[in-house]
Motif scaffolding. Sequence first.
Motif, short mmCIF file in Angstrom:
data_model
loop_
_atom_site.label_atom_id
_atom_site.label_comp_id
_atom_site.label_asym_id
_atom_site.label_seq_id
_atom_site.Cartn_x
_atom_site.Cartn_y
_atom_site.Cartn_z
N LEU A 176 0.83 -1.20 0.00
CA LEU A 176 0.00 0.00 0.00
C LEU A 176 0.87 1.26 0.00
CD1 LEU A 176 -2.77 1.39 0.21
CD2 LEU A 176 -2.63 1.05 2.68
N ASN A 177 1.91 1.25 0.81
CA ASN A 177 2.79 2.41 0.90
C ASN A 177 3.59 2.63 -0.38
OD1 ASN A 177 1.90 3.02 3.43
ND2 ASN A 177 3.51 1.87 4.47
N TRP A 178 3.88 1.57 -1.11
CA TRP A 178 4.55 1.71 -2.41
C TRP A 178 3.67 2.56 -3.33
CZ3 TRP A 178 9.13 1.14 -4.61
CH2 TRP A 178 9.19 1.12 -6.01
N SER A 179 2.37 2.23 -3.34
CA SER A 179 1.43 3.00 -4.17
C SER A 179 1.33 4.44 -3.70
CB SER A 179 0.04 2.36 -4.12
OG SER A 179 0.07 1.09 -4.69
N ARG A 180 1.26 4.63 -2.39
CA ARG A 180 1.17 5.98 -1.84
C ARG A 180 2.39 6.82 -2.20
NH1 ARG A 180 -0.81 4.08 4.14
NH2 ARG A 180 -3.04 4.16 3.74
N MET A 181 3.57 6.24 -2.00
CA MET A 181 4.79 6.96 -2.27
C MET A 181 4.89 7.34 -3.76
SD MET A 181 8.76 5.91 -1.54
CE MET A 181 8.95 4.80 -2.94
N ASN A 182 4.57 6.40 -4.62
CA ASN A 182 4.66 6.68 -6.05
C ASN A 182 3.62 7.69 -6.52
OD1 ASN A 182 6.88 5.15 -7.45
ND2 ASN A 182 6.04 3.63 -6.06
N ARG A 183 2.46 7.70 -5.88
CA ARG A 183 1.47 8.72 -6.21
C ARG A 183 2.01 10.10 -5.88
NH1 ARG A 183 -2.52 8.88 -2.38
NH2 ARG A 183 -2.72 6.65 -2.64
N TRP A 184 2.66 10.25 -4.71
CA TRP A 184 3.24 11.54 -4.34
C TRP A 184 4.38 11.92 -5.27
CZ3 TRP A 184 0.59 14.89 -2.12
CH2 TRP A 184 -0.25 14.60 -1.04
N LEU A 185 5.17 10.94 -5.68
CA LEU A 185 6.27 11.25 -6.60
C LEU A 185 5.76 11.77 -7.94
CD1 LEU A 185 8.63 8.23 -5.85
CD2 LEU A 185 9.09 10.65 -5.37
N GLU A 192 11.08 2.66 7.56
CA GLU A 192 10.95 1.35 6.92
C GLU A 192 9.81 1.44 5.92
OE1 GLU A 192 12.32 -1.75 7.02
OE2 GLU A 192 13.86 -1.29 8.52
N PRO A 193 9.83 0.62 4.88
CA PRO A 193 8.77 0.67 3.88
C PRO A 193 7.35 0.41 4.42
CG PRO A 193 10.67 -0.42 2.96
CD PRO A 193 10.95 -0.22 4.42
N TRP A 194 7.22 -0.26 5.55
CA TRP A 194 5.89 -0.51 6.10
C TRP A 194 5.28 0.72 6.77
CZ3 TRP A 194 5.77 0.59 11.18
CH2 TRP A 194 6.94 0.42 11.92
N CYS A 195 6.08 1.76 7.00
CA CYS A 195 5.63 2.94 7.74
C CYS A 195 4.78 3.86 6.86
CB CYS A 195 6.84 3.70 8.27
SG CYS A 195 6.40 5.20 9.15
N GLY A 196 3.53 4.00 7.21
CA GLY A 196 2.61 4.82 6.43
C GLY A 196 2.98 6.29 6.40
N ASP A 197 3.46 6.84 7.50
CA ASP A 197 3.87 8.25 7.51
C ASP A 197 4.99 8.49 6.52
OD1 ASP A 197 2.00 8.87 9.45
OD2 ASP A 197 3.42 8.69 11.11
N ALA A 198 5.94 7.58 6.46
CA ALA A 198 7.08 7.74 5.57
C ALA A 198 6.66 7.73 4.10
CB ALA A 198 8.10 6.64 5.81
N ALA A 199 5.63 6.98 3.78
CA ALA A 199 5.16 6.92 2.39
C ALA A 199 4.69 8.29 1.90
CB ALA A 199 4.01 5.92 2.27
N HIS A 200 4.22 9.12 2.81
CA HIS A 200 3.74 10.45 2.46
C HIS A 200 4.82 11.52 2.57
CE1 HIS A 200 -0.41 9.06 2.24
NE2 HIS A 200 -0.20 8.42 3.37
N ILE A 201 5.83 11.30 3.39
CA ILE A 201 6.82 12.33 3.66
C ILE A 201 8.10 12.15 2.84
CG2 ILE A 201 8.33 13.26 5.47
CD1 ILE A 201 6.10 12.48 7.47
N THR A 202 8.58 10.94 2.73
CA THR A 202 9.87 10.67 2.09
C THR A 202 9.98 11.21 0.67
OG1 THR A 202 10.02 8.70 3.48
CG2 THR A 202 11.60 8.88 1.71
N PRO A 203 8.95 11.12 -0.16
CA PRO A 203 9.10 11.66 -1.52
C PRO A 203 9.44 13.16 -1.55
CG PRO A 203 7.19 10.25 -1.43
CD PRO A 203 7.68 10.42 0.00
#
Length: 85
Positions: A36-45, A72-83
């Motif tokens: 799920l976070n892979w999708s979130r991160m890529n959407r933000w990118l 870590e990749p499982w972290c939901g907050d990181a999926a939104h912030i890291t990009p």
Amino acid sequence: MTFEQYSSYFETIKITPLEEQEKPYDNPDYLDYTKLNWSRMNRWLKTGKITEELKNTLQQIYKPQHWIVITEPWCGDAAHITPFL
């Protein structure tokens, strides 16, 4: 680890079968969070935008900075912030 290395690590976890995963990704919940976070991160990118105000603020930084992001990749907050980092 660079962002490119992190993304590669992230993608490897995402495509590796559950029975071949290392902890904590051998837990189906963690693997699901990661996918799920892979999708979130890529959407933000693809769609994320930095405001003009933030751009102006960042342009005022003249000293080099070295940031360390612990996640870590499982972290939901990181999926939104890291990009954006």
